[in-house]
Scaffold this motif. Structure first.
Motif, mmCIF file in Angstrom:
data_model
loop_
_atom_site.group_PDB
_atom_site.id
_atom_site.type_symbol
_atom_site.label_atom_id
_atom_site.label_comp_id
_atom_site.label_asym_id
_atom_site.label_seq_id
_atom_site.Cartn_x
_atom_site.Cartn_y
_atom_site.Cartn_z
ATOM 1 N N GLN A 29 -31.827 -31.119 -64.019
ATOM 2 C CA GLN A 29 -31.936 -30.937 -65.527
ATOM 3 C C GLN A 29 -32.225 -29.470 -65.867
ATOM 4 O OE1 GLN A 29 -34.439 -30.501 -67.904
ATOM 5 N NE2 GLN A 29 -33.391 -31.226 -69.486
ATOM 6 N N GLY A 30 -33.158 -28.888 -64.952
ATOM 7 C CA GLY A 30 -33.446 -27.460 -64.949
ATOM 8 C C GLY A 30 -34.521 -26.753 -65.918
ATOM 9 N N PHE A 31 -34.956 -27.832 -66.543
ATOM 10 C CA PHE A 31 -36.137 -27.413 -67.853
ATOM 11 C C PHE A 31 -37.054 -28.602 -67.722
ATOM 12 C CE2 PHE A 31 -32.116 -25.415 -69.429
ATOM 13 C CZ PHE A 31 -32.651 -24.176 -69.683
ATOM 14 N N THR A 32 -38.291 -27.927 -68.021
ATOM 15 C CA THR A 32 -39.376 -28.933 -68.216
ATOM 16 C C THR A 32 -39.313 -29.541 -69.649
ATOM 17 O OG1 THR A 32 -40.783 -27.296 -68.968
ATOM 18 C CG2 THR A 32 -40.777 -27.954 -66.684
ATOM 19 N N PHE A 33 -38.684 -29.287 -70.511
ATOM 20 C CA PHE A 33 -38.403 -29.601 -71.926
ATOM 21 C C PHE A 33 -37.046 -29.900 -72.268
ATOM 22 C CE2 PHE A 33 -37.712 -25.251 -72.094
ATOM 23 C CZ PHE A 33 -36.679 -25.071 -73.052
ATOM 24 N N GLN A 34 -36.811 -30.577 -73.517
ATOM 25 C CA GLN A 34 -35.544 -30.991 -74.024
ATOM 26 C C GLN A 34 -35.464 -30.261 -75.379
ATOM 27 O OE1 GLN A 34 -34.387 -35.213 -73.578
ATOM 28 N NE2 GLN A 34 -33.110 -34.546 -72.108
ATOM 29 N N GLU A 35 -34.194 -29.945 -76.078
ATOM 30 C CA GLU A 35 -34.078 -29.447 -77.026
ATOM 31 C C GLU A 35 -32.886 -29.962 -77.721
ATOM 32 O OE1 GLU A 35 -35.321 -25.053 -78.019
ATOM 33 O OE2 GLU A 35 -32.912 -25.205 -77.729
ATOM 34 N N TRP A 36 -32.842 -30.458 -79.024
ATOM 35 C CA TRP A 36 -31.487 -30.915 -79.505
ATOM 36 C C TRP A 36 -30.556 -29.801 -79.973
ATOM 37 C CZ3 TRP A 36 -28.040 -34.586 -79.095
ATOM 38 C CH2 TRP A 36 -27.261 -35.036 -79.705
ATOM 39 N N PRO A 37 -29.571 -29.670 -79.278
ATOM 40 C CA PRO A 37 -28.755 -28.308 -79.526
ATOM 41 C C PRO A 37 -28.092 -28.244 -81.175
ATOM 42 C CG PRO A 37 -27.526 -29.701 -78.024
ATOM 43 C CD PRO A 37 -29.036 -30.379 -78.182
ATOM 44 N N LEU A 38 -27.596 -29.446 -81.406
ATOM 45 C CA LEU A 38 -27.084 -29.514 -82.898
ATOM 46 C C LEU A 38 -28.061 -29.160 -83.971
ATOM 47 C CD1 LEU A 38 -24.711 -32.682 -82.613
ATOM 48 C CD2 LEU A 38 -24.498 -30.174 -81.705
ATOM 49 N N ALA A 39 -29.380 -29.068 -83.653
ATOM 50 C CA ALA A 39 -30.135 -28.448 -84.727
ATOM 51 C C ALA A 39 -30.575 -27.018 -84.506
ATOM 52 C CB ALA A 39 -31.537 -29.283 -84.688
ATOM 53 N N ALA A 40 -29.999 -26.185 -83.900
ATOM 54 C CA ALA A 40 -30.391 -24.852 -83.241
ATOM 55 C C ALA A 40 -30.141 -24.060 -84.639
ATOM 56 C CB ALA A 40 -29.394 -24.355 -82.301
ATOM 57 N N CYS A 41 -29.120 -24.268 -85.251
ATOM 58 C CA CYS A 41 -29.227 -23.253 -86.636
ATOM 59 C C CYS A 41 -30.278 -23.588 -87.700
ATOM 60 C CB CYS A 41 -27.731 -23.392 -87.350
ATOM 61 S SG CYS A 41 -26.352 -23.268 -86.406
ATOM 62 N N ALA A 72 -41.799 -34.520 -70.147
ATOM 63 C CA ALA A 72 -40.764 -34.823 -69.359
ATOM 64 C C ALA A 72 -40.809 -36.597 -69.331
ATOM 65 C CB ALA A 72 -40.649 -34.255 -68.090
ATOM 66 N N GLU A 73 -41.840 -37.109 -69.022
ATOM 67 C CA GLU A 73 -41.995 -38.437 -68.892
ATOM 68 C C GLU A 73 -41.249 -39.314 -70.031
ATOM 69 O OE1 GLU A 73 -44.521 -36.467 -68.691
ATOM 70 O OE2 GLU A 73 -45.109 -36.462 -66.581
ATOM 71 N N THR A 74 -41.093 -38.668 -71.063
ATOM 72 C CA THR A 74 -40.440 -39.540 -72.371
ATOM 73 C C THR A 74 -39.124 -39.614 -72.291
ATOM 74 O OG1 THR A 74 -40.366 -37.602 -73.813
ATOM 75 C CG2 THR A 74 -42.704 -39.005 -73.792
ATOM 76 N N LEU A 106 -29.243 -37.422 -90.820
ATOM 77 C CA LEU A 106 -28.201 -37.922 -89.934
ATOM 78 C C LEU A 106 -28.168 -37.492 -88.463
ATOM 79 C CD1 LEU A 106 -25.464 -39.942 -89.921
ATOM 80 C CD2 LEU A 106 -24.123 -37.798 -90.492
ATOM 81 N N LEU A 107 -28.710 -36.009 -88.448
ATOM 82 C CA LEU A 107 -28.706 -35.282 -87.107
ATOM 83 C C LEU A 107 -29.639 -36.142 -86.096
ATOM 84 C CD1 LEU A 107 -28.787 -31.684 -87.805
ATOM 85 C CD2 LEU A 107 -27.083 -32.881 -86.104
ATOM 86 N N GLY A 108 -30.786 -36.894 -86.964
ATOM 87 C CA GLY A 108 -31.815 -37.440 -86.001
ATOM 88 C C GLY A 108 -31.660 -38.870 -85.438
ATOM 89 N N LYS A 109 -30.246 -39.332 -85.752
ATOM 90 C CA LYS A 109 -29.843 -40.796 -85.420
ATOM 91 C C LYS A 109 -29.083 -40.533 -84.304
ATOM 92 C CE LYS A 109 -31.144 -43.215 -89.051
ATOM 93 N NZ LYS A 109 -31.931 -44.333 -88.813
ATOM 94 N N PHE A 110 -28.754 -39.479 -83.545
ATOM 95 C CA PHE A 110 -27.620 -39.434 -82.589
ATOM 96 C C PHE A 110 -28.387 -39.151 -81.124
ATOM 97 C CE2 PHE A 110 -24.766 -39.088 -86.027
ATOM 98 C CZ PHE A 110 -24.438 -40.165 -85.734
ATOM 99 N N PRO A 111 -29.516 -38.213 -81.161
ATOM 100 C CA PRO A 111 -30.082 -37.818 -79.764
ATOM 101 C C PRO A 111 -30.469 -38.923 -78.902
ATOM 102 C CG PRO A 111 -31.222 -36.535 -81.555
ATOM 103 C CD PRO A 111 -30.407 -37.623 -82.323
ATOM 104 N N GLY A 112 -31.041 -39.900 -79.236
ATOM 105 C CA GLY A 112 -31.389 -40.827 -78.202
ATOM 106 C C GLY A 112 -30.387 -41.470 -77.577
ATOM 107 N N SER A 113 -29.027 -41.530 -77.993
ATOM 108 C CA SER A 113 -28.148 -42.189 -77.240
ATOM 109 C C SER A 113 -27.324 -41.175 -76.227
ATOM 110 C CB SER A 113 -26.905 -42.563 -78.135
ATOM 111 O OG SER A 113 -26.442 -41.372 -79.135
ATOM 112 N N HIS A 114 -27.884 -39.859 -76.551
ATOM 113 C CA HIS A 114 -27.213 -38.838 -75.426
ATOM 114 C C HIS A 114 -28.270 -38.336 -74.569
ATOM 115 C CE1 HIS A 114 -23.364 -38.716 -77.300
ATOM 116 N NE2 HIS A 114 -23.843 -38.332 -78.304
ATOM 117 N N GLY A 115 -29.445 -39.311 -74.351
ATOM 118 C CA GLY A 115 -30.448 -38.897 -73.530
ATOM 119 C C GLY A 115 -31.664 -37.882 -73.945
ATOM 120 N N TYR A 116 -31.628 -37.596 -75.160
ATOM 121 C CA TYR A 116 -32.622 -36.868 -75.709
ATOM 122 C C TYR A 116 -33.861 -37.921 -76.432
ATOM 123 C CZ TYR A 116 -29.564 -32.963 -75.337
ATOM 124 O OH TYR A 116 -28.667 -31.715 -74.708
ATOM 125 N N LYS A 117 -34.682 -37.902 -75.738
ATOM 126 C CA LYS A 117 -35.938 -38.800 -76.166
ATOM 127 C C LYS A 117 -37.262 -38.238 -76.317
ATOM 128 C CE LYS A 117 -33.323 -42.453 -73.991
ATOM 129 N NZ LYS A 117 -33.285 -43.533 -72.892
#
Length: 448
Positions: A39-51, A68-70, A421-432
């Motif tokens: 995975q390469g990072f110690t954190f996750q960041e939802w890319p679709l919210a970058a702007c 990371a445990e989450t 709506l953006l907040g509805k999809f991260p979990g299904s793609h592994g962002y928790k």
């Protein structure tokens, strides 16, 4: 983990996004194989919210998980996570060496099949490989502050990201600064709606151009920049030299296009052409390297996976690569990639975002037929005619999320709706676990 220790795996997946997650998910279904998830990072960041958070750093933690445990999946007992980024992959040896930084610094990993799902270099839009959470937070805050103070901002690239950045800049920083959007063709959205798209839609191009120039006061400038210096973002005053010799002054300059695939760590043997000039893995129709058949790529190969929604296309390609890696291990024939995902590939994005939230503007432009009927877009009905369960009544702004009664499916209402709506999809793609920086970021460093 000691840099001298070599860990042996059947499948290794490199990447920190949804593509890597779905590839691991598929490969992990065979419980008797060992999977390395780099995975390469110690954190996750939802890319679709970058702007959103680049223009308003106060929003960053909402879309980030520093614990990371989450987000490490407990349902994959045969998967081992590695939280240090890749330094090199020696394809001849089938060996991966990780950077000498982070929890798994210097680790060496061998594989039988490799899936590369690293995406493209996108300065500021995505964190740099090897970056720590504290470094990323400082970068996001520096970007937000520079944009807030700027008198002239140049966004290079008039695709979906560039248009979105223009809108979010106005939403969060007002109209005091000059905003220039550079376009190689002189038009916006050329790859999705313009002359380069499979099915051009001049009406959408004209509409978005009008909204950008008239409502959001953005100058769309026909210009290109070939100097490699400007493939990185610049957050301090400077001069931008265009290919036609013209020079533009700026306070902030941000490229808003994928610069090149993140594949520079891949090395091949003498006489084997692994990458093309742009850095893409030279592949066959199976998304498989021609030089090294045990290497597969998601979004980083010469075999393109066109269509929208992009997240669905990435998911289907990732699942394909996971299945083919397993087939390779079992001595079975590798299959050609065919996108039969749901929803099926569409020529245009489902929506066009020009900023999120109050002050933004969004256009529902390409919903598939059933959704279009559900949202009353075919007749312009809008709220309150959207029948349950089609409505998203738990999301702020849903009352006008698809347009107003007898009005077009666009405007500020859908832009407000889009944030929820953006907040509805991260979990299904592994962002928790989003919304928590964790202990690495002290309270005084967080923005309130």
């Amino acid at each position: 983990m000691s840099g001298e220790k070599r860990s042996e795996f059947d499948v290794a997946v490199i990447g920190a996004g949804m593509g890597a997650y779905h590839a691991v998910e598929e490969a992990a279904k065979k419980k008797d194989i060992k999977v390395a998830f780099i995975q390469g990072f110690t954190f996750q960041e939802w890319p679709l919210a970058a702007c959103i958070f680049l223009n308003n750093p106060k929003e960053h933690e909402k879309w980030t998980s520093g614990v990371a445990e989450t987000w490490q999946e407990k349902k994959w007992p045969n998967v081992t996570y590695f939280l240090s980024s890749v330094e090199t992959v020696e394809c001849e040896k089938k060996e991966i060496t990780l950077m000498n930084k982070g929890p798994d610094a210097g680790a060496r990993i061998t594989y039988k099949a490799l899936i590369v799902a690293t995406g493209a270099k996108s300065p500021l839009i995505a964190p740099t490989p090897g970056m720590s959470l504290s470094e990323r937070v400082k970068e996001v805050q520096a970007c937000g502050q520079a944009l807030k103070n700027a008198k002239t901002v140049i966004f290079n690239g008039s695709g979906l990201v560039g248009v979105e950045m223009c809108g979010d800049f106005r939403v969060h920083n007002g109209y005091g600064a000059k905003v220039i959007l550079l376009s190689r063709s002189g038009k916006v959205l050329d790859s999705d709606y313009g002359e380069k798209s499979r099915k051009p839609d001049p009406a959408v191009v004209q509409k978005v151009t009008g909204i950008l120039t008239e409502k959001f006061k953005v100058e769309v400038k026909h210009a290109s920049v070939s100097d490699p210096t400007y493939t990185d973002a610049i957050l301090s005053p400077g001069k931008l030299k265009l290919d036609n010799g013209e020079t533009l002054d700026f306070d902030v300059y941000i490229p808003c296009y994928p610069v090149r695939p993140n594949t520079a760590f891949l090395t091949g043997g003498e006489g084997k052409q692994l990458l093309d000039a742009s850095g893409a893995i030279i592949s066959n129709e199976c998304l498989q390297s021609q030089a090294y058949p045990e290497v597969f790529g998601v979004g980083v190969t010469t075999t393109k996976v066109p269509g929208h929604p992009v997240s669905a296309r990435i998911t289907i390609a990732s699942q394909h690569c996971g299945k083919q890696a397993l087939a390779l291990l079992q001595g079975k024939e590798v299959q050609k990639f065919v996108d039969k995902g749901t929803p099926p590939p569409m020529d245009h994005p489902m929506n066009m975002k020009i900023g999120h939230g109050p002050g933004g503007y969004m256009i529902w432009s390409g919903l598939p037929g059933p959704a279009k009927i559900c949202c009353c877009q075919c007749c312009g009905g809008g709220f309150p005619f959207c029948p349950p369960p089609c409505c998203w009544c738990c999301i702020p702004g849903c009352a006008h999320g698809c347009g107003t009664c007898c009005g077009p499916p666009e405007g500020e209402g859908p832009a407000i709706f889009m944030v929820g709506l953006l907040g509805k999809f991260p979990g299904s793609h592994g962002y928790k676990g989003l919304g928590n920086y964790g202990p690495e970021i002290p309270q005084q460093m967080r923005m309130s």
